[in-house]
Scaffold this motif. Structure first.
Motif, mmCIF file in Angstrom:
data_model
loop_
_atom_site.group_PDB
_atom_site.id
_atom_site.type_symbol
_atom_site.label_atom_id
_atom_site.label_comp_id
_atom_site.label_asym_id
_atom_site.label_seq_id
_atom_site.Cartn_x
_atom_site.Cartn_y
_atom_site.Cartn_z
ATOM 1 N N LEU A 14 -4.933 5.184 -3.465
ATOM 2 C CA LEU A 14 -4.355 3.965 -2.908
ATOM 3 C C LEU A 14 -4.302 3.964 -1.389
ATOM 4 N N ILE A 15 -4.257 5.136 -0.774
ATOM 5 C CA ILE A 15 -3.952 5.211 0.658
ATOM 6 C C ILE A 15 -5.208 5.274 1.522
ATOM 7 N N ALA B 147 4.883 -1.460 1.281
ATOM 8 C CA ALA B 147 5.136 -2.514 0.298
ATOM 9 C C ALA B 147 3.863 -2.881 -0.465
ATOM 10 N N ALA B 148 2.722 -2.843 0.214
ATOM 11 C CA ALA B 148 1.466 -3.210 -0.440
ATOM 12 C C ALA B 148 1.088 -2.206 -1.525
ATOM 13 N N ALA B 149 1.396 -0.939 -1.309
ATOM 14 C CA ALA B 149 1.089 0.080 -2.320
ATOM 15 C C ALA B 149 1.941 -0.114 -3.568
ATOM 16 N N GLY C 28 -1.731 3.344 5.355
ATOM 17 C CA GLY C 28 -1.005 2.505 4.416
ATOM 18 C C GLY C 28 -1.902 2.216 3.234
ATOM 19 N N CYS C 29 -1.516 1.260 2.417
ATOM 20 C CA CYS C 29 -2.300 0.933 1.231
ATOM 21 C C CYS C 29 -3.661 0.353 1.615
ATOM 22 N N ARG C 30 -4.681 0.747 0.915
ATOM 23 C CA ARG C 30 -5.998 0.177 1.104
ATOM 24 C C ARG C 30 -5.985 -1.290 0.672
ATOM 25 N N ASN C 31 -6.951 -2.028 1.144
ATOM 26 C CA ASN C 31 -7.107 -3.427 0.772
ATOM 27 C C ASN C 31 -7.179 -3.549 -0.749
#
Length: 254
Positions: A175-176, A219-221, A183-186
């Motif tokens: 995910l990262i 938050a996106a993850a 942060g979280c990948r697209n």
């Protein structure tokens, strides 16, 4: 693009699998645990709400009774072994590695013996002796010795190709974004990766491993995980496996 549109490729891929009678096996590995934390609480709560098992890679030297107590009632979380100290022994010019060939082999094997002994002392029969090398890197010289040390599986990242004395169950979707934002990948790119692995999945092939790191989730993850669990729970072809399932299911990728 709407959230519904972003997830459509995965829904369509899973629908094709259902129509073909194909089963998709997934598993979740979360790295770098050592002590209770709000992010760990969030991971435990989210996965429990969807009944998704978690293989929690804990750092033996840094883990203790506090982590044992936190996991006592989280029965869907299985501790596995994340190296020994998560200490880099590679020079600055090389990629980080704890279990490389930068030290004498006996020293590395000694650390791995300490790791399995400490984790067994902490978690007893609950421990699954799966080795998760820090940074997903391990020297080929170590692989023939894992079974004699008591390890029953190895988990790194990518399609499993390494020859080891134990079965290899790798993760495939991280995910990262470690190289830029951390942060979280697209989400679109993550879903593209997932669809690729779903489409190449075979009944006797390795389960699709999802790799997370609760301590660095933004938050996106968390939103991605929530949606992933929602989409897979709505599909009859998906099954989430525990670390025990991997080892005891006789799924070997040597």
């Amino acid at each position: 693009m709407s959230n519904e549109a972003i997830w459509r490729p995965l829904r369509e891929a899973l629908a094709r699998c259902e129509a073909e009678g194909k089963s998709i096996r997934l598993w979740l590995r979360d790295d770098d645990a050592s002590e209770p934390a709000a992010a760990l609480d969030q991971l435990i709560s989210l996965t429990a709400s969807f009944a998704v098992p978690v293989a929690l890679a804990a750092i033996p030297q840094l883990s203790g009774e506090a982590l044992v107590q936190r996991l006592a009632n989280a029965h869907h979380v299985t501790p596995v072994i994340h190296g020994w100290s998560h200490q880099n022994h590679a020079p600055p010019t090389q990629k980080k590695q704890e279990l490389g060939n930068h030290r004498h082999l006996d020293l590395v094997l000694g650390d791995l013996a300490l790791a399995i002994n400490r984790m067994t002392h902490l978690f007893g029969d609950r421990l699954v002796p799966m080795l998760v090398p820090p940074w997903n890197r391990i020297s080929g010289d170590i692989l023939p010795h894992l079974h004699e040390l008591g390890y029953q599986a190895l988990s790194c990242f990518g399609i499993a190709r390494q020859l080891a004395s134990v079965p290899v169950f790798n993760t495939h979707v991280d995910l990262i974004d470690w190289h830029t934002t951390r942060g979280c990948r697209n989400h679109t790119l993550l879903i593209d990766d997932l669809v690729t692995h779903v489409e190449r999945s075979e009944p006797t092939g390795e389960p699709i491993g999802i790799l997370t790191h609760h301590l660095v989730h933004d938050a996106a993850a968390w939103a991605f995980l929530d949606q992933l669990f929602t989409q897979t729970s709505n599909s009859s072809c998906c099954r989430w496996l525990s670390a025990d399932d991997l080892i005891n299911g006789g799924i070997s990728h040597r």
